[in-house]
Design an enzyme around this catalytic site. Structure first.
Site, PDB file in Angstrom:
ATOM      1  N   GLY A 261      28.732  57.604  91.072  1.00 29.40           N
ATOM      2  CA  GLY A 261      30.120  57.354  90.705  1.00 29.40           C
ATOM      3  C   GLY A 261      31.024  58.435  91.279  1.00 29.40           C
ATOM      4  N   GLY A 262      31.330  59.443  90.460  1.00 36.36           N
ATOM      5  CA  GLY A 262      32.295  60.492  90.824  1.00 36.36           C
ATOM      6  C   GLY A 262      32.086  61.090  92.200  1.00 36.36           C
TER       7      GLY A 262
ATOM      8  CG  HIS B 225      28.654  50.294  85.497  1.00 34.39           C
ATOM      9  ND1 HIS B 225      29.258  51.053  84.523  1.00 34.39           N
ATOM     10  CD2 HIS B 225      28.280  51.166  86.477  1.00 34.39           C
ATOM     11  CE1 HIS B 225      29.244  52.328  84.898  1.00 34.39           C
ATOM     12  NE2 HIS B 225      28.661  52.420  86.077  1.00 34.39           N
TER      13      HIS B 225
ATOM     14  N   GLY C  81      29.198  60.097  84.274  1.00 36.65           N
ATOM     15  CA  GLY C  81      30.506  60.753  84.268  1.00 36.65           C
ATOM     16  C   GLY C  81      30.577  61.992  83.380  1.00 36.65           C
TER      17      GLY C  81
ATOM     18  CG  ASN D  86      30.624  52.089  90.403  1.00 33.07           C
ATOM     19  OD1 ASN D  86      31.607  51.438  90.756  1.00 33.07           O
ATOM     20  ND2 ASN D  86      30.259  52.210  89.132  1.00 33.07           N
ATOM     21  CD1 TRP D  87      33.343  54.370  96.113  1.00 37.53           C
ATOM     22  CD2 TRP D  87      35.153  53.475  97.092  1.00 37.53           C
ATOM     23  NE1 TRP D  87      33.253  54.620  97.456  1.00 37.53           N
ATOM     24  CE2 TRP D  87      34.356  54.088  98.089  1.00 37.53           C
ATOM     25  CE3 TRP D  87      36.335  52.839  97.477  1.00 37.53           C
ATOM     26  CZ2 TRP D  87      34.701  54.090  99.436  1.00 37.53           C
ATOM     27  CZ3 TRP D  87      36.688  52.841  98.819  1.00 37.53           C
ATOM     28  CH2 TRP D  87      35.878  53.462  99.791  1.00 37.53           C
ATOM     29  CE  LYS D  88      31.961  55.417  87.512  1.00 39.80           C
ATOM     30  NZ  LYS D  88      31.522  55.855  86.214  1.00 39.80           N
TER      31      LYS D  88
ATOM     32  CB  SER E 157      26.074  63.409  86.316  1.00 35.13           C
ATOM     33  OG  SER E 157      27.015  63.032  85.332  1.00 35.13           O
TER      34      SER E 157
ATOM     35  CD  GLU F 196      32.108  53.292  83.765  1.00 36.66           C
ATOM     36  OE1 GLU F 196      32.617  52.695  84.732  1.00 36.66           O
ATOM     37  OE2 GLU F 196      31.677  54.460  83.848  1.00 36.66           O
TER      38      GLU F 196
ATOM     39  CD  GLU G 122      24.500  53.651  86.716  1.00 37.52           C
ATOM     40  OE1 GLU G 122      24.798  54.436  87.620  1.00 37.52           O
ATOM     41  OE2 GLU G 122      25.328  52.880  86.193  1.00 37.52           O
TER      42      GLU G 122
HETATM   43  C1  PEP Z   1      28.242  55.185  87.796  1.00 36.32           C
HETATM   44  O1  PEP Z   1      29.422  54.899  87.721  1.00 36.32           O
HETATM   45  O2  PEP Z   1      27.420  54.273  87.935  1.00 36.32           O
HETATM   46  C2  PEP Z   1      27.843  56.592  87.709  1.00 36.32           C
HETATM   47  C3  PEP Z   1      26.581  56.876  87.724  1.00 36.32           C
HETATM   48  O3  PEP Z   1      28.861  57.525  87.639  1.00 36.32           O
HETATM   49  P1  PEP Z   1      28.704  59.136  87.815  1.00 36.32           P
HETATM   50  O4  PEP Z   1      27.904  59.365  89.054  1.00 36.32           O
HETATM   51  O5  PEP Z   1      30.106  59.623  87.913  1.00 36.32           O
HETATM   52  O6  PEP Z   1      27.988  59.625  86.593  1.00 36.32           O
END
Ligand code: PEP
Length: 263
Positions: free
Chosen positions: A241-242, A102, A180, A10-12, A220, A104, A174
Site C-alpha cells: 500500500g503506502g 481487501h 497501514g 495498491n494505490w488505494k 506495511s 478496507e 494481509e
Molecule cells: C494494502 O493496502 O493492501 C496494504 C498492505 O497497505 P500498507 O502496505 O500501507 O500496509
C-alpha cells in the site's frame, strides 16, 4: 515448483489522472536501468478514474511489463447498480488482475465472503484474475482464531471455482493490524499462515492448484523488510500500500524481490 514472484502496488484512493501519469513516469525512470528479466511481475492498481490514463501511459512508454489491476469490481454485467463498475467495463483497460476482499472494503463497504466469491467468478469469466485478500483482526489473533477465520474466508472465496482456475488466482494474506500501521507481521509467522492457506487450497482444490497458486504477504511492506519476507519458503510476493505511492520505494521493493526470481 517455481512460482513467479509478484509485487503489486495498491494505490488505494490516491492519485488523480495527472498524479497517476507522474507516478508511472517515475516508475519507468526507476526501472529503466534494471534488467527486467530478473525482476518479479510488477502490478499497479490505480483508482478506477485513473485506469484509462494508466493504460495509455504504460502502452506509450513500452512498459507492458507493468501490469494493471483494478481495486474492486461489481459482479453483475450491467444494470441498475448506481456507482458500480462491471468486469465488462474493466476489460476496456486490458487489466490482468482485480483486487477483491481487501479488508478496507470488507470493513467500510460491507463486502461479504459471498460477494467476494461472486466477484471471483465474474473476474475469471471475463478473462482476468482475482487477487483475493484475507486476514485477521488483532482481536481475532489474540483470541487464537486466526487460522480458522482465514480458512473460512478462503473456502468461501474459492467456492465453485475449478482447480485449474484456482491455480491461476492470487491470494494476499494481509493481517489487518499490519495494514497501514507500520507494523509488519513477523516473517516466520507470515510464512506459517501462508503455508496454512496453501494447505487449505490443497484440501479444497488439490495439489496442482496448491503448488501453483501465488500467495502474497501484505501489511506495511517496506524496502527494508522485503528481502527477509521473500526469503521465506511460501511467500510469493507482496501487496504493497503506502510504499507503492513513491516510485523509489516501490522499485526498491521490486528489486528486493528479484533474488527469488533468479533462485
Ligand atoms: C494494502 O493496502 O493492501 C496494504 C498492505 O497497505 P500498507 O502496505 O500501507 O500496509
Amino acid at each position: 515448483m517455481s512460482r513467479k514472484p509478484i509485487i503489486a502496488g495498491n494505490w488505494k484512493m490516491h492519485n488523480n489522472c495527472n498524479q497517476t501519469v507522474e507516478l508511472i513516469e517515475g516508475l519507468k525512470n526507476e526501472l529503466k536501468s534494471k534488467d527486467m528479466s530478473n525482476l518479479p511481475e510488477v502490478v499497479i492498481a490505480p483508482v478506477f478514474t485513473s485506469l484509462y490514463v494508466a493504460r495509455e501511459e504504460l502502452d506509450k512508454c513500452g512498459c507492458q511489463k507493468i501490469k494493471l489491476a483494478a481495486q474492486n469490481c461489481y459482479y453483475e454485467p450491467k444494470g441498475a447498480f448506481t456507482g458500480e463498475i462491471s468486469l465488462d467495463m474493466l476489460k476496456d483497460f486490458n487489466l490482468t488482475y482485480v483486487i477483491i476482499g481487501h479488508s478496507e472494503r470488507r470493513q467500510y463497504f460491507g463486502e461479504t465472503d459471498e460477494m467476494i466469491n461472486k466477484k471471483a467468478h465474474a473476474i475469471l469469466e471475463n478473462g482476468m484474475l482475482p487477487i483475493i485478500c484475507c486476514g485477521e483482526t488483532l482481536e481475532q489473533r489474540e483470541q487464537g482464531v486466526t487460522d480458522s477465520h482465514i480458512q473460512n474466508q478462503i473456502t468461501k472465496a474459492l467456492e465453485g471455482i475449478s482447480n485449474e482456475d484456482c491455480a491461476k488466482c492470487i491470494i494476499a494474506y494481509e493481517p489487518i493490524w499490519a495494514i497501514g500501521t507500520g507494523k509488519t507481521c513477523d516473517s516466520n509467522e507470515a510464512n506459517r499462515v501462508i503455508k496454512m492457506i496453501r494447505n487449505t487450497v490443497k484440501a479444497l482444490k488439490g495439489e496442482m492448484a496448491a503448488n501453483s497458486i501465488r500467495i502474497l504477504y501484505g501489511g506495511s511492506v517496506k524496502p527494508e523488510t522485503i528481502e527477509e519476507q521473500m526469503a521465506q519458503s511460501d511467500i510469493d510476493g507482496a501487496l504493497v500500500g503506502g510504499a507503492s505511492l513513491k516510485a523509489e520505494s516501490f522499485v526498491k521493493i521490486v528489486e528486493g524481490a528479484s533474488s527469488k526470481v533468479m533462485a
